[in-house]
Write an enzyme that holds these catalytic residues in place. Sequence first.
Site, PDB file in Angstrom:
ATOM      1  N   ARG A 147       0.709  -1.157   0.034  1.00  0.00           N
ATOM      2  CA  ARG A 147      -0.033   0.011  -0.158  1.00  0.00           C
ATOM      3  C   ARG A 147       0.922   1.241   0.052  1.00  0.00           C
ATOM      4  NH1 ARG A 147      -2.000  -3.562   3.731  1.00  0.00           N
ATOM      5  NH2 ARG A 147      -4.226  -4.399   3.213  1.00  0.00           N
ATOM      6  N   HIS A 278      -2.911   3.317  -5.885  1.00  0.00           N
ATOM      7  CA  HIS A 278      -3.522   1.774  -5.435  1.00  0.00           C
ATOM      8  C   HIS A 278      -3.908   1.007  -6.658  1.00  0.00           C
ATOM      9  CE1 HIS A 278      -4.747  -0.258  -1.528  1.00  0.00           C
ATOM     10  NE2 HIS A 278      -5.771  -0.687  -2.440  1.00  0.00           N
TER      11      HIS A 278
END
Length: 334
Positions: A147, A278
């Site tokens: 992430r 993302h």
Amino acid sequence: MLSDGNGVVTAAAAPRLLDQVRARCRVRHLSVRTERAYVGWIRRFILANGKRHPREMGGPEVEAFLTSLATRHQVAAGTQNQALAALLFLYRDVLGIELPWMDDVVRAKRPRRAPVVLSVEEVQRLLLAMEGRPALLARLLYGTGMRLMEAMRLRVKDVDFAQRPIVVREGKGGKDRHVPLPDRLAAGLHDEITRALHLHAADLAAGQGAVWLPDALARKYPGAAREPGWQYVVPARQQSRDPREGVWRRHHLDASVLQRAIRTARVRIGLHKPASCHTLRHSFATHLLDAGQDIRTIQALLGHKDLSTTQIYTHVLQRGGLGVRSPLDRLPAT
């Protein structure tokens, strides 16, 4: 109790409610982002109810507030859930009040959307359009499935060039996990760490050089904050004031630097998909699955608690609608 200097003893003023919320967030080791979000929602809840103290309110007011978010303000489901979490934290952890189960809240609709995934060729074009530290970080996201904030918070000690794993500390849910160190990133990461340690040495020479550590570690190992291994792999170029402690430190690179760089690169190459940081994580998982990697391994690499979260990528790989070949493509060529 406090003395006013004339021998008169008075009760100490109780901390304001939002200060109590901040203090409780820090006791629970919640992130700065979560603390700010919770304080923001609690303030908004109080203002929406005529500045009444939350002790004077309860379940009905919370239900009305959350329903208003969904009906009047049309917020996303995740936003409404964040507001609910903030108010539950206020009542349960700060005020010590258990709210009744709220059955009458109008829930914001949670749309089922497939993740945005780039093809291998699109990823290559995007990465080639980037340069410098953002290019290295973008490759790190795609090459490991981390992430955004996991990559930003990476510490020097967690990159193992000998055994080739990268340890992701305190991921979502507070869990650690291992991801592979891509061979193509080894040299770039090594150079970045070398620059980070040179910067750290200069900070130490100036009488500084202490990095932020979680409270428990900072108390247990008071000297660790100045050790090379705890420094960020991608430190900020300038020092900044810690919003909680008020001290000046060198933090990690701001996440917005990478976000802007990816947006700029996407526009430069004419990529019409709404690609973000993302998206590289989604693409990592999908491309591994497409290459034949088993889904359980991908689940572990991504740090998903539930396999159903990882299974969304199996739907992405279904060519066409549910993997069905269109009847138009069965017609003879004309």
